[in-house]
Design an enzyme around this catalytic site. Structure first.
Site, PDB file in Angstrom:
ATOM      1  N   HIS A 186      -5.952  -3.470  -0.335  1.00 16.61           N
ATOM      2  CA  HIS A 186      -6.232  -2.635  -2.553  1.00 16.61           C
ATOM      3  C   HIS A 186      -6.001  -3.290  -3.578  1.00 16.61           C
ATOM      4  CE1 HIS A 186      -4.386   1.318   1.291  1.00 16.61           C
ATOM      5  NE2 HIS A 186      -4.431   0.068   1.747  1.00 16.61           N
ATOM      6  N   LYS A 210     -12.726  -0.350   1.938  1.00 15.07           N
ATOM      7  CA  LYS A 210     -12.235   0.333   1.177  1.00 15.07           C
ATOM      8  C   LYS A 210     -13.378   0.568  -0.875  1.00 15.07           C
ATOM      9  CE  LYS A 210      -6.750  -0.154   3.098  1.00 15.07           C
ATOM     10  NZ  LYS A 210      -7.476  -0.680   3.624  1.00 15.07           N
ATOM     11  N   SER A 252       0.494  -1.478   0.097  1.00 20.08           N
ATOM     12  CA  SER A 252      -0.159  -0.028  -0.120  1.00 20.08           C
ATOM     13  C   SER A 252       0.776   1.144   0.092  1.00 20.08           C
ATOM     14  CB  SER A 252      -0.699   0.253   1.226  1.00 20.08           C
ATOM     15  OG  SER A 252      -0.655   0.098   2.378  1.00 20.08           O
TER      16      SER A 252
END
Length: 395
Positions: free
Chosen positions: A210, A241, A182
């Site tokens: 991610h 996310k 990340s």
């Protein structure tokens, strides 16, 4: 409280400020989005994990209202007592279908999922071989486990193979990696990892926080992106996310793995269920991903445009194709100063420095979102160029 203890903390905090490592929190006065309100002004937001722009999407708000009306606000209990509703089971089934796994188990966060994974499945007879740049939750989860530990340099397949050889006597060997690292936006070499896992009869665990929802041809994440979706044994990820930006995490795997986690995984057994509203909205997100690919298309158009603009201006970037685009600066104080000046020009970013990244590798980590317009990106590029020249980062 002991005065000496408090004085030590004060001195340590002062030291962080002097080194430019103190992390301040900016307060938002409205919803998450491509533009956010902080203080008394609206600013372009380039530092959220809101990849698909769903955190304040009208369809998500509508789904949230429906879920609250039907299921209430919170569960006030853990899953095996009275904390499981039909919406939780529906979400687990939907995630399994989306990722192509046999079963899924929900956690209050992906941090908790990683914290409850390793010690539940492995013991001193086993071994874990972990990438050096793995997320803190993987590192902490491994620390809780009694398995033999090996670490390999980021994406270094030679070191990974050496670790597998060193753990040759272990009952079970498990390779642990992020799907996307990340801080850099680097994608794990999952094809190379799977080839080594096959050769040495090892399991592969991927934290795809991610990537879930937007990486890969249909948004199934880095396993799909790398062409190894059927070869990953355990996937951990988040609902916080791209999948709406709320809270909650999960582990998706074989049904026997998930069944054992339900029996023994401590964060699952001793933490409340995710609120039903989060589960209901997450179901709506997965439905949207199945039938509306426009947000993924917009996300990567924004990524290409912004990366090209930063490169043209002369900034030093981490190479890659992921929506995480780090602007490398080196000095922690410089990163903090640049973030402050960009905020003055209407662009919200954060400087990242030690211990979040290694010493001497401070950066501004920009993150693209489908919620950003081309005009907003161009305004941000103008601000980056002006501030970069002012600070001597670019000519």
């Amino acid at each position: 409280m002991n005065p000496a203890f408090i004085e030590r903390l004060r001195a340590d905090l002062a030291g962080l400020r002097e080194q430019g490592l103190y992390k301040s929190e900016r307060v938002l006065a409205g919803p998450q989005g491509g533009v956010v309100r902080t203080g008394d002004r609206d600013v372009i937001n380039l530092c959220a994990n809101n990849y698909l722009g769903l955190a304040n999407h009208p369809a998500m708000r509508e789904a949230a209202h429906r879920s609250v009306d039907r299921f209430g606000y919170g569960m006030a209990s853990v899953r095996f007592i009275c904390g499981t509703q039909s919406v939780h089971k529906q979400l687990e089934e939907s995630i399994s279908r989306f990722l192509g796994t046999e079963d899924t188990i929900l956690y209050s966060s992906c941090f908790d999922a990683n914290g409850g994974l390793f010690e539940t499945l492995l013991d001193e007879r086993d071994a874990i071989i972990s990438d050096a740049l793995n997320h803190a939750s993987i590192i902490d989860g491994i620390r809780l486990c009694k398995a033999e530990r090996h670490r390999y340099a980021n994406n270094d397949m030679t070191e990974l193979e050496n670790g597998l050889k060193a753990a040759a006597k272990a009952r079970t060997r498990l390779i642990a990696t992020d799907g996307v690292f990340s801080m850099d936006g680097t994608i794990a070499n999952l094809r190379g990892i799977c080839e080594l896992a096959d050769r040495y009869d090892a399991l592969v665990m991927v934290d795809d926080s991610h990537a879930t929802g937007f990486m890969g041809a249909t948004g199934r994440g880095t396993p799909e992106h790398c062409g190894v979706a059927s070869r990953i044994d355990i996937i951990t990820s988040t609902l916080g996310k791209a999948l709406g930006g709320g809270s909650g995490g999960f582990i998706a795997s074989r049904k026997e793995v998930v069944e054992w986690l339900r029996q023994r995984s401590r964060p699952y057994l001793f933490s409340n269920s995710i609120p039903p509203v989060v589960a209901g909205v997450s179901l709506r997100v997965l439905d949207l991903l199945e039938h509306s690919p426009e947000a993924r298309t917009q996300l990567f158009e924004n990524t290409r445009h912004f990366r090209a603009g930063l490169e043209k201006a002369g900034f030093t970037l981490r190479p890659g194709e992921h929506p995480i685009i780090p602007v490398m600066l080196g000095d922690a104080a410089l990163a903090g100063r640049m973030a402050d000046l960009l905020l003055e020009r209407g662009v919200y970013v954060i400087g990242f420095s030690f211990p979040v990244v290694p010493r001497g590798q401070a950066r501004i980590r920009t993150q693209m979102s489908a919620a950003l317009t081309r005009e907003q990106l161009d305004r941000a590029l103008e601000a980056f160029t002006a501030v970069g020249r002012e600070l001597g980062v670019i000519k």
